[in-house]
Motif scaffolding. Structure first.
Motif, short mmCIF file in Angstrom:
data_model
loop_
_atom_site.label_atom_id
_atom_site.label_comp_id
_atom_site.label_asym_id
_atom_site.label_seq_id
_atom_site.Cartn_x
_atom_site.Cartn_y
_atom_site.Cartn_z
N PHE A 30 0.88 -1.17 0.00
CA PHE A 30 0.00 0.00 0.00
C PHE A 30 0.92 1.22 0.00
CE2 PHE A 30 -4.39 1.37 1.65
CZ PHE A 30 -4.20 2.70 1.26
N LEU A 160 -4.86 -1.25 -7.56
CA LEU A 160 -5.94 -0.30 -7.29
C LEU A 160 -5.34 1.09 -7.09
CD1 LEU A 160 -8.99 0.05 -6.81
CD2 LEU A 160 -8.57 -0.42 -4.38
N LEU A 162 -6.26 5.00 -6.00
CA LEU A 162 -7.25 5.75 -5.24
C LEU A 162 -6.84 7.21 -5.17
CD1 LEU A 162 -7.39 3.29 -2.21
CD2 LEU A 162 -9.03 3.35 -4.07
N VAL A 181 -9.41 -1.63 2.00
CA VAL A 181 -8.42 -1.56 0.93
C VAL A 181 -7.13 -2.28 1.33
CG1 VAL A 181 -6.97 0.01 -0.41
CG2 VAL A 181 -9.38 0.56 -0.05
N LYS A 182 -6.68 -2.05 2.55
CA LYS A 182 -5.46 -2.70 3.04
C LYS A 182 -5.59 -4.22 2.98
CE LYS A 182 -1.47 -2.47 5.42
NZ LYS A 182 -0.25 -1.79 4.92
N CYS A 187 -1.74 -4.62 -4.92
CA CYS A 187 -0.97 -3.38 -5.00
C CYS A 187 -1.90 -2.18 -4.98
CB CYS A 187 -0.15 -3.36 -6.29
SG CYS A 187 1.20 -4.56 -6.34
N VAL A 188 -1.61 -1.22 -4.12
CA VAL A 188 -2.45 -0.03 -3.99
C VAL A 188 -1.57 1.22 -4.07
CG1 VAL A 188 -4.03 1.27 -2.49
CG2 VAL A 188 -4.15 -1.24 -2.54
N ALA A 190 -2.32 5.28 -3.55
CA ALA A 190 -3.38 6.18 -3.10
C ALA A 190 -2.84 7.56 -2.80
CB ALA A 190 -4.06 5.62 -1.86
#
Length: 256
Positions: A30, A160, A162, A181-182, A187-188, A190
């Motif tokens: 994240f 993702l 954000l 989300v976590k 893979c994020v 944000a």
């Protein structure tokens, strides 16, 4: 699956907004983008997911240039929750969420039970299951944001993106959405304005200022009162919360 941005530049109205950004998201981490308004966070994200065309540089997903993905395969890989969700048609909430299944459908193929089950599960995750049959246009800004996240979850992406996902949300839902989300374990990337939330949920942070990366590292490395003063021009105290063991920030108003 990973996301890499190499030497990305974006110019708008002949003004350079994003200046040679290099960034990577891998190993289901994240990653947070922080920085003041106007630093280039949203512009960078829009260039990554294709709303804005970069003036220079490339975006890669698992070493494949994003330019070489067709729309359907890209939509199966990359999900987006943008900051503004203006939908011009009056759909029911469940129909909005089911749009996340579109990349998996053939021409004129109807939604099936599995699609509905996934959509309802996602609505339940974001606390909107009781709104499934309501009109999307009748929702508050925070409720719309949660529905759009449910649509992205239903899309089942590997990455993702954000853009200010907690905008318009009450504190309870800020924490719940970030936890959801976590726990997606993907893979994020944000853009976040709340430094305390960023420190609680992000594995790594990139600090943007004036279109460049000012610094990067883990929250404990990055979020200091010196960085906050330099980047945001605000005095603060940064301390470790004795309960969560995460960083918390106290901002000090001028003349105090």
């Amino acid at each position: 699956m990973d996301l890499k941005i190499k030497e990305l530049n974006v110019s708008l109205s002949k003004k350079e907004i994003v200046k040679g950004i290099n960034l990577a998201v891998a190993n289901n981490k994240f990653i947070g983008l922080i920085g003041p308004n106007g630093s280039g966070k949203s512009t960078l994200l829009k260039a990554i997911y294709g709303v804005i065309k970069p003036s220079f540089g490339d975006v890669f997903i698992s070493d494949k240039n994003i330019k070489n993905f067709n729309k359907k395969s890209l939509a199966k890989t990359l999900g987006v929750v943008s900051q503004f969700n203006n939908i011009n048609f009056d759909f029911k909430v469940i129909d909005i969420v089911l749009m996340g299944r579109a990349p998996y459908k053939g021409l004129l193929e109807q939604d099936n039970k599995n699609d509905y089950d996934m959509a309802l599960k996602a609505l339940s995750q974001v606390g909107m299951i009781d709104f499934a049959q309501k009109s999307f246009s009748s929702l508050s800004g925070g409720e719309k944001q949660r529905v759009i996240l449910a649509r992205a979850i239903t899309q089942n992406p590997k990455i993702l993106i954000l853009d200010e996902p907690t905008n318009h949300l009450d504190i309870k839902y800020q924490l719940e959405i970030m936890s959801i989300v976590k726990n997606l374990n993907i893979c994020v990337l944000a853009a976040l304005h709340d430094l305390t939330l960023a420190s609680q949920f992000c594995d790594e942070l990139y600090v943007l200022k004036d279109g460049i990366i000012a610094c990067k590292g883990t929250p404990n490395e990055i979020i200091t009162k010196e960085m906050i003063k330099k980047v945001y021009d605000v005095e603060s105290n940064v301390y470790v919360n004795p309960i969560t063991k995460k960083l918390s920030i106290e901002y000090i108003p001028p003349n105090i």
